[in-house]
Design a protein around this motif. Structure first.
Motif, short mmCIF file in Angstrom:
data_model
loop_
_atom_site.label_atom_id
_atom_site.label_comp_id
_atom_site.label_asym_id
_atom_site.label_seq_id
_atom_site.Cartn_x
_atom_site.Cartn_y
_atom_site.Cartn_z
N ALA A 39 -7.12 106.46 -2.16
CA ALA A 39 -8.15 107.49 -2.29
C ALA A 39 -9.51 106.92 -1.92
O ALA A 39 -9.83 105.76 -2.23
CB ALA A 39 -8.17 108.03 -3.71
N SER A 40 -10.34 107.72 -1.27
CA SER A 40 -11.72 107.34 -0.98
C SER A 40 -12.71 108.08 -1.88
O SER A 40 -13.90 107.76 -1.90
CB SER A 40 -12.06 107.61 0.49
N GLU A 41 -12.19 109.08 -2.63
CA GLU A 41 -13.02 109.82 -3.58
C GLU A 41 -12.22 110.04 -4.86
O GLU A 41 -11.06 110.49 -4.81
CB GLU A 41 -13.44 111.18 -3.01
N ILE A 42 -12.81 109.71 -6.00
CA ILE A 42 -12.14 109.87 -7.29
C ILE A 42 -13.10 110.53 -8.26
O ILE A 42 -14.24 110.08 -8.41
CB ILE A 42 -11.66 108.52 -7.85
N ALA A 180 -15.61 97.20 -8.91
CA ALA A 180 -14.48 96.61 -8.18
C ALA A 180 -14.27 97.27 -6.83
O ALA A 180 -13.79 96.64 -5.88
CB ALA A 180 -13.21 96.69 -9.01
N HIS A 181 -14.62 98.55 -6.73
CA HIS A 181 -14.34 99.32 -5.51
C HIS A 181 -15.57 100.12 -5.11
O HIS A 181 -15.60 101.35 -5.20
CB HIS A 181 -13.14 100.24 -5.72
N SER A 182 -16.59 99.40 -4.65
CA SER A 182 -17.82 100.07 -4.23
C SER A 182 -17.60 100.91 -2.98
O SER A 182 -18.43 101.74 -2.63
CB SER A 182 -18.93 99.05 -3.98
N GLU A 183 -16.47 100.68 -2.29
CA GLU A 183 -16.17 101.47 -1.10
C GLU A 183 -15.66 102.86 -1.44
O GLU A 183 -15.54 103.73 -0.56
CB GLU A 183 -15.13 100.74 -0.24
N ILE A 184 -15.35 103.12 -2.71
CA ILE A 184 -14.85 104.42 -3.16
C ILE A 184 -16.00 105.22 -3.79
O ILE A 184 -16.81 104.67 -4.54
CB ILE A 184 -13.70 104.25 -4.17
N ASN A 197 -22.53 109.48 -9.95
CA ASN A 197 -22.14 110.12 -8.69
C ASN A 197 -22.48 109.15 -7.57
O ASN A 197 -23.60 109.10 -7.11
CB ASN A 197 -22.88 111.44 -8.51
N THR A 198 -21.53 108.32 -7.18
CA THR A 198 -21.79 107.29 -6.17
C THR A 198 -21.12 107.66 -4.87
O THR A 198 -20.20 108.47 -4.83
CB THR A 198 -21.26 105.93 -6.64
N THR A 199 -21.61 107.05 -3.80
CA THR A 199 -20.95 107.16 -2.51
C THR A 199 -20.46 105.76 -2.14
O THR A 199 -20.78 104.79 -2.81
CB THR A 199 -21.91 107.66 -1.43
N SER A 200 -19.71 105.69 -1.08
CA SER A 200 -19.27 104.38 -0.60
C SER A 200 -20.50 103.57 -0.21
O SER A 200 -21.30 103.99 0.63
CB SER A 200 -18.34 104.56 0.61
N CYS A 201 -20.69 102.42 -0.84
CA CYS A 201 -21.93 101.65 -0.63
C CYS A 201 -21.68 100.17 -0.92
O CYS A 201 -20.56 99.75 -1.18
CB CYS A 201 -23.04 102.21 -1.52
N VAL A 252 -9.66 90.04 -10.04
CA VAL A 252 -8.76 89.19 -9.26
C VAL A 252 -8.05 90.11 -8.27
O VAL A 252 -7.31 91.01 -8.67
CB VAL A 252 -7.74 88.46 -10.16
N ASN A 253 -8.34 89.91 -6.99
CA ASN A 253 -7.84 90.80 -5.94
C ASN A 253 -8.19 92.25 -6.27
O ASN A 253 -7.35 93.15 -6.19
CB ASN A 253 -6.34 90.62 -5.76
N ASN A 254 -9.45 92.46 -6.69
CA ASN A 254 -10.01 93.77 -7.04
C ASN A 254 -9.36 94.40 -8.28
O ASN A 254 -9.55 95.58 -8.54
CB ASN A 254 -9.93 94.74 -5.86
N ARG A 255 -8.63 93.62 -9.05
CA ARG A 255 -8.06 94.10 -10.31
C ARG A 255 -8.94 93.58 -11.45
O ARG A 255 -9.18 92.37 -11.56
CB ARG A 255 -6.64 93.57 -10.49
N TYR A 256 -9.41 94.49 -12.32
CA TYR A 256 -10.24 94.06 -13.44
C TYR A 256 -9.38 93.31 -14.45
O TYR A 256 -8.34 93.79 -14.89
CB TYR A 256 -10.89 95.26 -14.13
N VAL A 257 -9.83 92.09 -14.80
CA VAL A 257 -9.10 91.28 -15.76
C VAL A 257 -10.09 90.67 -16.74
O VAL A 257 -11.30 90.61 -16.49
CB VAL A 257 -8.28 90.15 -15.08
N GLU A 258 -9.58 90.20 -17.85
CA GLU A 258 -10.38 89.47 -18.83
C GLU A 258 -9.82 88.06 -18.91
O GLU A 258 -8.64 87.88 -19.19
CB GLU A 258 -10.32 90.17 -20.19
N ASN A 259 -10.68 87.07 -18.64
CA ASN A 259 -10.19 85.69 -18.57
C ASN A 259 -11.26 84.75 -19.10
O ASN A 259 -12.29 84.53 -18.45
CB ASN A 259 -9.83 85.34 -17.11
#
Length: 640
Positions: A39-42, A180-184, A197-201, A252-259
């Protein structure tokens, strides 16, 4: 006792206990599905903290009609097919537990349409019961609505927090996905009100939107790659910090983790620059080969395991260190931040003037007026490696070479760009970067200017702060903090270059380590030897310390060994990092103090050499502050 095979309704509810802990758990699983669907819009909508309703809409690939009922079956997924796929998981979801677990504790409605379908389809699911699939008109993508959370499990519903708390948990989670996904493009509604309300940026624009202008102006880009592992994102400069780790965001690979391991690694880099109890901010993404990281650790998928933690520690540490080389070294005084403390009425000021105590003869005056004051122009105390205080001429103090530290040039090709304003609507605002560029240029000039020819040393106020005028700016330098940093850097440099004096113990110190600690201790032996320790192994797991570095003559060896055996030391750190606190104490003890009188020549030397290194004391306090002419004019209300 007979063994029963549980019905789907029962084991789905049991599984839901692991997957669906609170409303935020549902939001997380559904947004991850949208991202995996490209998806590009959520759009995220919640009501009453997500307890009453959660709706996620995307423009992803959609679900085929024949797969609608399958999607809600336990362990049904489109993400993996073979057991080998678990060794290189590239998607956010993969367990096939989310939809079946959500449907067992909520009323769920799913509508979807694929690109190749002429119509969309909708299905309702509740307690494992499926409604007939019906045709609907809709755009490509998927919408899932989960309502009345835990309606069928009152015991679980009792443990939910107040709606405002659950709302804040969801908000923080949505922010993590935005980072994590500023392109979305994300839209986020709470009880009908638009919050984001963000755009791809660019990621930096999302950081501005979430954290505000102050943080945005003090972030440093990280872009580092080594051994097939990439570290990208932003870290904060030394000028801002937090009392906790809540603003530390890791992907990690665009997955939000707690470490905690990564947090501790970054903290080791910042320790020399931040006050005790303060933590840096960061938004980092580690791009790692899928086979080198295990995300199949816990159902919530927030925990990961790295195949080689030692290598990861070294790479992350190097990435952050390289980024921090570009940080501004001089703290800037801003009158707007302090105006509320000085906004007094003229009447009160006039009253106070009559009460002022006259200055002492040697306070607040320039060097030209101090000709009759006796000062020691030749000496400053310095700590030698033999742990004895010696007197040396100031020009004999050896200062480590920091000449390679240069200011990083901005990567942007433009002087301005668009980010979202703090009202969190789609209104765009221009952030002009010329101020930061000019500040960097001015700082470079100060760092390279000649103290003798270009600067004017006005004097020392309160026998503590050196006052320097240079190009319409006043620089206040803490003489103790500046000299403390010089001594600390010298001691640290000597230890890291193995220039250490040893002290033999009258009686060797004997100690034992547990079998599971032997490897940790052996791996740190080289560091200990480089520090000046002489250690002999008597038998497996037992050792004798024969000598210690002179700087640690009075150290508690039992506590020191316990520290060495902590996991946090078992990675790529320098020898000096192990005894950092002791080095700080020695540098602080033997640096010139506030109240010590310095000659103009001594001040010039201190100014000249402090600019070659880090302009903060080892405990994180700034050693220099800039106050420009404009800020002074604001104080006098000459400009507003």
């Amino acid at each position: 006792m007979s063994i029963n095979v549980l019905e789907p309704k029962i084991f789905n509810r049991i599984a839901a206990g692991e997957v669906v802990e609170r409303p935020a758990s549902i939001v997380k699983e559904l947004i991850e599905n949208s991202i995996d669907a490209h998806a590009s819009e959520i759009t995220i909508e919640i009501e009453n903290g997500g307890i009453k309703k959660i709706a996620i809409t995307d423009n992803g690939c959609g679900i085929d009609k024949e797969d609608l009922t399958k999607a809600f079956l336990p362990h049904a997924t489109s993400k993996i097919k073979n057991i080998e796929d678990l060794d290189a998981i590239a998607t956010l979801g993969f367990r096939g537990e989310a939809l079946s677990s959500i449907a067992s504790v909520c009323h769920v409605t799913l509508s979807t349409k694929t690109e190749n379908s002429d119509v969309g389809y909708m299905i309702n699911v509740s307690l494992g019961d499926f409604s007939p699939v019906t045709e609907i008109a809709r755009n490509k993508g998927t919408t899932i609505v989960a309502s009345d959370l835990f309606y069928n499990i009152p015991a679980r519903a009792k443990f939910l927090k107040k709606p405002k708390f659950e709302e804040s948990e969801i908000t923080h989670l949505v922010e993590k996905f935005m980072l994590a996904h500023s392109e979305i493009a994300f839209k986020y509604y709470v009880d009908g009100n638009l919050i984001y309300n963000t755009t791809s940026c660019e990621l930096s624009e999302i950081i501005y939107t979430i954290y505000g202008k102050d943080v945005y102006q003090n972030i440093i880009k990280v872009d580092y790659e080594s051994n097939g592992i990439k570290v990208e994102g932003y870290v904060s400069s030394f000028k801002i910090s937090k009392p906790n780790r809540t603003s530390q965001v890791l992907f990690v690979n665009n997955r939000y983790v707690e470490n905690y391991f990564v947090s501790a690694c970054v903290q080791t880099v910042y320790e020399p620059f931040l006050m005790k109890g303060k933590f840096p901010l960061y938004v980092l993404n580690l791009v790692i080969p899928y086979e080198d990281v295990d995300v199949n650790v816990h159902p919530n998928k927030k925990e990961v395991k790295f195949e080689d933690q030692r290598k990861m520690f070294a790479i992350i540490k190097s990435a952050v260190e390289n980024a921090l080389l570009s940080v501004e070294k001089i703290a800037v005084y801003n009158v707007d931040d302090n105006e509320k403390h000085i906004d007094q009425s003229l009447d009160k000021i006039e009253e106070k003037i009559t009460e002022l105590t006259p200055l002492k003869s040697d306070e607040g005056i320039s060097f030209k007026d101090r000709k009759k004051i006796e000062v020691d122009e030749n000496t400053l105390q310095e700590q030698g490696v033999n742990n004895k205080i010696t007197q040396k001429k100031i020009d004999e103090i050896i200062i480590p070479d920091f000449s390679e530290i240069k200011s990083n040039q901005l990567n942007s090709n433009s002087d301005e760009f668009f980010v979202f304003d703090q009202d969190r609507t789609q209104k765009a605002t221009q952030i002009i970067m010329n101020t930061n560029i000019e500040r960097e240029k001015k700082e470079e000039k100060f760092l390279s200017a000649s103290v003798k020819d270009d600067m004017k040393i006005i004097g020392v106020i309160f026998n503590t702060y050196i006052v320097v005028e240079y190009q319409e700016c006043i620089y206040l330098i803490d003489q103790h903090a500046a000299h403390e940093r010089l001594l600390y850097d010298k001691l640290k440099n000597q230890i890291d270059n193995y220039n250490i004096t040893k002290q033999d113990l009258l009686v060797p110190y004997h100690f034992k380590v547990e079998s599971n600690e032997i490897e940790i201790f052996e791996e740190n032996m080289s560091n200990l030897i480089s520090l000046g320790f002489e250690i002999n192994s008597t038998k497996t797991g037992e050792y004798n310390i024969v000598s210690v570095p002179a700087i640690l003559t009075n150290i508690n060896l039992a506590n020191f060994i316990e520290f060495i055996l902590k996991d946090s030391v078992n990675w790529d750190i320098k020898a000096s990092d192990i005894i950092k606190e002791k080095l700080c104490q020695n540098a602080c003890k033997h640096a010139i103090k506030g109240g010590d009188k310095l000659s103009e020549e001594s001040c010039a030397y201190l100014i000249d050499n402090m600019r070659k290194g880090i302009m903060q004391c080892p405990h994180g306090r700034p050693s220099i502050i800039e106050v420009n002419k404009k800020e002074i004019e604001k104080l006098f209300k000459r400009i507003v």
